[in-house]
Enzyme design. Structure first.
Site, PDB file in Angstrom:
ATOM      1  N   HIS A   9     -40.188 -22.955  34.459  1.00 34.82           N
ATOM      2  CA  HIS A   9     -39.215 -23.380  33.175  1.00 34.82           C
ATOM      3  C   HIS A   9     -37.618 -23.311  33.563  1.00 34.82           C
ATOM      4  CE1 HIS A   9     -42.236 -22.659  30.193  1.00 34.82           C
ATOM      5  NE2 HIS A   9     -42.426 -21.428  30.814  1.00 34.82           N
ATOM      6  N   SER A  10     -36.864 -23.973  32.943  1.00 31.42           N
ATOM      7  CA  SER A  10     -35.683 -23.933  33.203  1.00 31.42           C
ATOM      8  C   SER A  10     -34.951 -22.922  33.791  1.00 31.42           C
ATOM      9  CB  SER A  10     -34.893 -24.739  32.170  1.00 31.42           C
ATOM     10  OG  SER A  10     -34.861 -24.193  31.104  1.00 31.42           O
ATOM     11  N   GLU A  11     -35.193 -21.722  32.780  1.00 34.62           N
ATOM     12  CA  GLU A  11     -34.782 -20.344  33.061  1.00 34.62           C
ATOM     13  C   GLU A  11     -35.953 -19.364  32.927  1.00 34.62           C
ATOM     14  OE1 GLU A  11     -31.037 -22.156  33.518  1.00 34.62           O
ATOM     15  OE2 GLU A  11     -32.453 -22.341  31.743  1.00 34.62           O
ATOM     16  N   THR A  12     -36.101 -18.270  33.684  1.00 34.75           N
ATOM     17  CA  THR A  12     -36.877 -17.043  33.448  1.00 34.75           C
ATOM     18  C   THR A  12     -35.728 -15.849  33.438  1.00 34.75           C
ATOM     19  OG1 THR A  12     -38.874 -18.136  34.441  1.00 34.75           O
ATOM     20  CG2 THR A  12     -38.758 -15.683  34.363  1.00 34.75           C
TER      21      THR A  12
ATOM     22  N   HIS B 150     -30.326 -19.808  25.913  1.00 36.48           N
ATOM     23  CA  HIS B 150     -31.489 -19.844  25.578  1.00 36.48           C
ATOM     24  C   HIS B 150     -32.443 -18.744  25.933  1.00 36.48           C
ATOM     25  CE1 HIS B 150     -33.162 -22.129  28.834  1.00 36.48           C
ATOM     26  NE2 HIS B 150     -34.228 -21.690  28.585  1.00 36.48           N
TER      27      HIS B 150
END
Length: 268
Positions: free
Chosen positions: A42-45, A74
């Site tokens: 994912h773009s961020e975890t 997000h």
């Protein structure tokens, strides 16, 4: 440990911006967290663990598949949603201690959404970076740069934002963390401005579906233009999502909803 995937800034599954959320019960090795983020893609975890600290309830860190980042809206929203929905936190405000962005507070709003208190990042007007209009494929009418290193580019109208098909290779050459493209909403729309976010050079992203941190710049920009502190933005990516913004001095309250799409156990 418990691992969730949460779609943030949306009320429906497979909309908004997905984030991984790992609920830790003890400190974790940053190299291990980076490997988990690379695995999830994912773009961020986000990695959240409880604290025995009078000034903060949880530690919060964010990783892209490639690097740790200083601020992610997000994934913060997703983390608060995960804590509330799993019963790991009460209904009161949550205070997240971060490495580089101070203590961030998230609280339920009266309508059931979540309100995040973030630092404002008003863009300062700058000359248009060389090649930006050509990379975007449309004329830019105003450019500025925010404190976190994003270029904000205003274009002619909302349709220009929605129809963008930028040259990703050319955008990579722009000296910026990312490029926020924005315009006022169409008359009669249920939001005040539209945006899209591209680039994030070195962070492993192309177009980001819904970018909370970008609204730390969009909020003061559009509040100054429209003369109102409270606005609603729509990020017009393929997944799309709404972010309500409230400018409060040098802070921005970002409000949105989230949906859990996966709840499981991380085995390593």
């Amino acid at each position: 440990m418990r691992l969730l995937v949460v779609d943030a800034f949306t009320e429906r599954p497979f909309g908004g911006n997905p984030a991984g959320v790992c609920l830790l019960d003890a400190p974790a090795d940053p190299a291990w967290m980076q490997r988990v983020a690379a695995e999830l893609r994912h773009s961020e975890t986000a990695f959240v663990r409880p604290l025995a600290d009078p000034d903060a309830d949880f530690e919060l860190r964010w990783f892209t598949p490639l690097v740790e980042v200083n601020l992610c809206g997000h994934a913060t929203l997703a983390s608060a949603h995960a804590l509330f929905s799993t019963g790991a936190a009460s209904d009161g405000p949550l205070r997240f201690r971060t490495l580089h962005s101070g203590v961030l507070t998230v609280a339920p709003s009266p309508d059931g959404a979540l309100e995040m208190d973030f630092p404002a990042a008003p863009p300062e007007r700058t000359p248009e970076p060389d090649g930006l209009s050509a990379a975007l494929g449309t004329a830019v009418v105003w450019t500025g740069r925010s404190a976190v290193g994003d270029v904000l580019a205003e274009v002619a109208d909302a349709e220009a934002v929605r129809s963008l098909a930028p040259d990703a290779g050319a955008l990579e050459k722009i000296d910026a963390r990312g490029v926020i493209v924005t315009a006022a909403a169409e008359p009669g729309a249920d939001h005040d401005f539209v945006s899209r976010f591209f680039g994030a050079r070195g962070l492993g992203d192309g177009e980001d579906p819904v970018t909370g941190s970008a609204h730390c710049a969009l909020s003061p920009f559009w509040s100054a233009r429209l003369g109102r502190a409270d606005l609603t933005g729509y990020q017009a990516s393929e997944r799309g999502g709404y972010v309500r913004t409230g400018l409060r001095g040098d802070r921005v309250v970002l409000t949105g909803r989230a949906v859990t799409v996966l709840d499981g156990t991380l085995l390593v």
